[in-house]
Design an enzyme around this catalytic site. Structure first.
Site, PDB file in Angstrom:
ATOM      1  N   CYS A 117       2.914  -2.062   4.305  1.00  9.17           N
ATOM      2  CA  CYS A 117       2.493  -0.590   3.969  1.00  9.17           C
ATOM      3  C   CYS A 117       1.147  -0.243   4.801  1.00  9.17           C
ATOM      4  O   CYS A 117       1.134  -1.123   5.941  1.00  9.17           O
ATOM      5  CB  CYS A 117       2.016  -0.496   2.696  1.00  9.17           C
ATOM      6  SG  CYS A 117       0.779  -1.475   2.017  1.00  9.17           S
ATOM      7  N   ASN A 129      -2.193  -2.232   3.034  1.00  9.08           N
ATOM      8  CA  ASN A 129      -2.020  -3.670   2.439  1.00  9.08           C
ATOM      9  C   ASN A 129      -2.807  -3.891   1.253  1.00  9.08           C
ATOM     10  O   ASN A 129      -3.464  -5.098   1.255  1.00  9.08           O
ATOM     11  CB  ASN A 129      -2.225  -4.683   3.478  1.00  9.08           C
ATOM     12  CG  ASN A 129      -1.648  -6.021   3.023  1.00  9.08           C
ATOM     13  OD1 ASN A 129      -2.149  -7.155   3.411  1.00  9.08           O
ATOM     14  ND2 ASN A 129      -0.665  -6.298   2.154  1.00  9.08           N
ATOM     15  N   CYS A 151      -2.362  -1.726  -1.833  1.00  9.27           N
ATOM     16  CA  CYS A 151      -1.514  -0.869  -2.790  1.00  9.27           C
ATOM     17  C   CYS A 151      -0.084  -1.433  -3.038  1.00  9.27           C
ATOM     18  O   CYS A 151       0.455  -2.332  -3.701  1.00  9.27           O
ATOM     19  CB  CYS A 151      -1.984   0.489  -2.850  1.00  9.27           C
ATOM     20  SG  CYS A 151      -3.379   0.976  -3.257  1.00  9.27           S
ATOM     21  N   ARG A 152       0.717  -0.714  -2.074  1.00 10.48           N
ATOM     22  CA  ARG A 152       2.024  -0.754  -2.217  1.00 10.48           C
ATOM     23  C   ARG A 152       2.715  -2.157  -1.833  1.00 10.48           C
ATOM     24  O   ARG A 152       3.595  -2.822  -2.586  1.00 10.48           O
ATOM     25  CB  ARG A 152       2.622  -0.121  -1.552  1.00 10.48           C
ATOM     26  CG  ARG A 152       2.622   1.282  -2.041  1.00 10.48           C
ATOM     27  CD  ARG A 152       2.955   2.629  -0.983  1.00 10.48           C
ATOM     28  NE  ARG A 152       2.141   2.583   0.180  1.00 10.48           N
ATOM     29  CZ  ARG A 152       2.311   3.423   1.288  1.00 10.48           C
ATOM     30  NH1 ARG A 152       3.392   4.191   1.382  1.00 10.48           N
ATOM     31  NH2 ARG A 152       1.356   3.211   2.350  1.00 10.48           N
ATOM     32  N   SER A 153       2.398  -2.965  -0.591  1.00  3.04           N
ATOM     33  CA  SER A 153       2.780  -4.130  -0.164  1.00  3.04           C
ATOM     34  C   SER A 153       2.362  -5.334  -1.083  1.00  3.04           C
ATOM     35  O   SER A 153       3.221  -6.074  -1.142  1.00  3.04           O
ATOM     36  CB  SER A 153       2.730  -4.242   1.433  1.00  3.04           C
ATOM     37  OG  SER A 153       1.362  -4.386   1.865  1.00  3.04           O
ATOM     38  N   ASP A 202       2.218   6.719  -1.023  1.00  4.07           N
ATOM     39  CA  ASP A 202       1.058   6.022  -0.998  1.00  4.07           C
ATOM     40  C   ASP A 202       0.321   6.449  -2.123  1.00  4.07           C
ATOM     41  O   ASP A 202       0.002   7.728  -2.407  1.00  4.07           O
ATOM     42  CB  ASP A 202       0.303   6.498   0.469  1.00  4.07           C
ATOM     43  CG  ASP A 202      -0.991   6.025   0.631  1.00  4.07           C
ATOM     44  OD1 ASP A 202      -1.614   5.423  -0.510  1.00  4.07           O
ATOM     45  OD2 ASP A 202      -1.504   6.152   1.579  1.00  4.07           O
TER      46      ASP A 202
HETATM   47  P1  4NP Z   1      -1.370   1.116   0.754  1.00  4.71           P
HETATM   48  O1  4NP Z   1      -2.417   2.383   0.405  1.00  4.71           O
HETATM   49  O2  4NP Z   1      -0.715   1.690   2.342  1.00  4.71           O
HETATM   50  O3  4NP Z   1      -0.094   1.294  -0.238  1.00  4.71           O
HETATM   51  O4  4NP Z   1      -2.164  -0.257   0.723  1.00  4.71           O
HETATM   52  C1  4NP Z   1      -3.533   2.700   1.225  1.00  4.71           C
HETATM   53  C2  4NP Z   1      -4.687   1.874   1.084  1.00  4.71           C
HETATM   54  C3  4NP Z   1      -5.701   2.392   2.074  1.00  4.71           C
HETATM   55  C4  4NP Z   1      -5.729   3.238   2.815  1.00  4.71           C
HETATM   56  C5  4NP Z   1      -4.314   4.102   3.060  1.00  4.71           C
HETATM   57  C6  4NP Z   1      -3.348   3.468   2.235  1.00  4.71           C
HETATM   58  N1  4NP Z   1      -6.704   3.697   3.620  1.00  4.71           N
HETATM   59  O5  4NP Z   1      -6.660   4.397   4.525  1.00  4.71           O
HETATM   60  O6  4NP Z   1      -7.886   3.031   3.394  1.00  4.71           O
END
Ligand code: 4NP
Length: 158
Positions: free
Chosen positions: A10, A13, A15-17, A127
């Site tokens: 994702c 890294n 939340c989703r993955s 997201d």
């Molecule tokens: P993820 O969510 O891609 O599901 O881990 C996010 C977590 C942090 C950020 C973006 C998406 N960020 O920009 O910090």
């Protein structure tokens, strides 16, 4: 037989993955197949490198029976060699990966998580980072469904 390797990807890294990784590991535990797979997750960004998953993601996860222990790391080029399957959460992730390789064998390993959905209809895993509780619950619902589909696909192709 060599283990099958799967990398969930994702953006951050956190939340989703890592959630997908935790769900897939639980399916493998249930099926007694942990020793036949290598599972990891990574992000297109390195902002959160070394961190555990987001506190909100971990608290929603724990309530649904998943203890997320992964620490964030960025995708590296060698991942395209190390992993058989590279599973992305959305099209932005796919575009990010395509900037790291043009090798057709590497590109053929990239799949969208929701292409394995069984019951739920969605074209990507959104997201949840800037949203509320419902977003995190929706991510777990989508990932539980799609991980079951992915597990069946990978098991049957072994
Ligand atoms: P993820 O969510 O891609 O599901 O881990 C996010 C977590 C942090 C950020 C973006 C998406 N960020 O920009 O910090």
């Amino acid at each position: 037989m060599l283990p099958v390797s799967i990398l969930f990807v994702c953006l951050g890294n956190i939340c989703r993955s890592p959630m997908a990784e935790g769900i897939f590991l639980k399916i493998l535990t249930r099926e007694g197949m942990l020793d036949r797979f290598v599972i990891d997750s990574a992000g297109l960004l390195d902002y959160h490198e070394g961190e555990l998953a987001d506190t909100r993601m971990r608290s929603h996860a724990i309530r649904r029976g998943y203890n997320l222990l992964h620490r964030s790391r960025p995708v590296v080029k060698s991942d395209f060699e190390r992993f058989d399957w590279i599973i992305c959460m959305d099209d932005q992730n796919i575009r990010g990966l395509k900037q790291l390789t043009s090798n057709p064998v590497h590109l053929s390993k990239i799949h969208l998580m929701t292409s394995f959905s069984v019951e739920m209809k969605a074209s990507f895993v959104p997201d949840p980072y800037n949203g509320g509780d419902q977003g995190f619950e929706h991510v777990i619902d989508l990932l539980e469904d799609a991980c079951e589909g992915l597990f069946k696909e990978v098991r049957d192709k072994r």
